[in-house]
Design a protein around this motif. Structure first.
Motif, mmCIF file in Angstrom:
data_model
loop_
_atom_site.group_PDB
_atom_site.id
_atom_site.type_symbol
_atom_site.label_atom_id
_atom_site.label_comp_id
_atom_site.label_asym_id
_atom_site.label_seq_id
_atom_site.Cartn_x
_atom_site.Cartn_y
_atom_site.Cartn_z
ATOM 1 N N TYR A 48 0.841 -1.202 0.000
ATOM 2 C CA TYR A 48 0.000 0.000 0.000
ATOM 3 C C TYR A 48 0.872 1.247 0.000
ATOM 4 O O TYR A 48 1.820 1.338 0.781
ATOM 5 N N TYR A 49 0.507 2.203 -0.862
ATOM 6 C CA TYR A 49 1.249 3.455 -0.992
ATOM 7 C C TYR A 49 0.268 4.602 -1.180
ATOM 8 O O TYR A 49 -0.669 4.487 -1.970
ATOM 9 N N PHE A 50 0.504 5.698 -0.481
ATOM 10 C CA PHE A 50 -0.329 6.883 -0.655
ATOM 11 C C PHE A 50 0.282 7.784 -1.710
ATOM 12 O O PHE A 50 1.503 7.893 -1.832
ATOM 13 N N PRO A 65 -3.271 -1.284 -15.193
ATOM 14 C CA PRO A 65 -3.008 -1.628 -13.801
ATOM 15 C C PRO A 65 -1.845 -2.602 -13.578
ATOM 16 O O PRO A 65 -1.499 -2.891 -12.433
ATOM 17 N N LYS A 66 -1.238 -3.107 -14.652
ATOM 18 C CA LYS A 66 -0.088 -4.004 -14.486
ATOM 19 C C LYS A 66 1.116 -3.192 -14.044
ATOM 20 O O LYS A 66 1.538 -2.261 -14.738
ATOM 21 N N ALA A 90 -2.336 -3.188 -9.818
ATOM 22 C CA ALA A 90 -2.598 -2.073 -8.905
ATOM 23 C C ALA A 90 -4.077 -1.718 -8.927
ATOM 24 O O ALA A 90 -4.749 -1.843 -9.948
ATOM 25 N N GLU A 91 -4.528 -1.256 -7.791
ATOM 26 C CA GLU A 91 -5.905 -0.788 -7.632
ATOM 27 C C GLU A 91 -5.833 0.565 -6.934
ATOM 28 O O GLU A 91 -5.023 0.759 -6.024
ATOM 29 N N LEU A 92 -6.659 1.493 -7.345
ATOM 30 C CA LEU A 92 -6.716 2.818 -6.728
ATOM 31 C C LEU A 92 -7.884 2.853 -5.751
ATOM 32 O O LEU A 92 -9.016 2.578 -6.133
ATOM 33 N N LEU A 122 -5.021 5.933 -2.308
ATOM 34 C CA LEU A 122 -4.221 4.821 -1.828
ATOM 35 C C LEU A 122 -4.025 3.844 -2.980
ATOM 36 O O LEU A 122 -4.996 3.413 -3.618
ATOM 37 N N ILE A 123 -2.783 3.533 -3.249
ATOM 38 C CA ILE A 123 -2.455 2.574 -4.301
ATOM 39 C C ILE A 123 -2.207 1.226 -3.632
ATOM 40 O O ILE A 123 -1.344 1.106 -2.767
ATOM 41 N N LYS A 124 -2.997 0.235 -4.025
ATOM 42 C CA LYS A 124 -2.808 -1.129 -3.529
ATOM 43 C C LYS A 124 -2.237 -1.956 -4.665
ATOM 44 O O LYS A 124 -2.793 -1.975 -5.763
#
Length: 143
Positions: A48-50, A65-66, A90-92, A122-124
């Protein structure tokens, strides 16, 4: 080829704060940037990254999203570091409840109003494949 478990690799990754997040840029090139996990290191295959909505990483992920993540720990004179490459999707996330779940006080340096900062996301990253190297040992985990 070694066969460590995800839990084994997660222990090795626990002290690594910075990852290199790689996305696909608009022109098809690969774009890289350092991202802090802000101490959110209970690695189970998700990171997880903000970020801010207007960041290039966000528009890259919306388009494709790859993504890939690269981690490395310090290698010392008498210790071997570990290098980990993650391929995933990745998911936003734009949900304040999720923000609160992954928030640490270190983030206050970057986001003045905490989880209420306008325009944060938040990037998951959910891993699909993880490859690691530690000294002569190399292995792969497919999730």
């Amino acid at each position: 080829m070694s066969s460590r478990s995800l839990a084994d690799i997660a222990k090795e990754m626990a002290g690594i704060d910075i990852a290199i997040l790689s996305t696909h840029a608009e022109n098809g090139e690969i774009a890289n940037r350092p991202m802090s996990n802000n101490g959110d290191v209970a690695y189970d295959g998700a990171s997880y990254y903000f970020s801010y909505e207007q960041a290039r990483a966000v528009s890259d992920i919306e388009r494709n999203p790859k993504v890939a993540l690269g981690f490395s720990s310090e290698a010392g004179l008498f210790s071997q570091g570990i290098y980990v490459a993650v391929e995933g999707a990745a998911e936003l996330i734009r949900d304040k409840a999720a923000f609160k779940q992954h928030w640490t006080s270190d983030l206050d340096k970057w986001f003045d109003n905490g989880v209420d900062t306008p325009g944060i996301v938040l990037i998951k990253v959910k891993a699909k494949r993880l490859t690691y190297w530690k000294g002569r040992e190399e292995g792969e985990i497919v999730l």
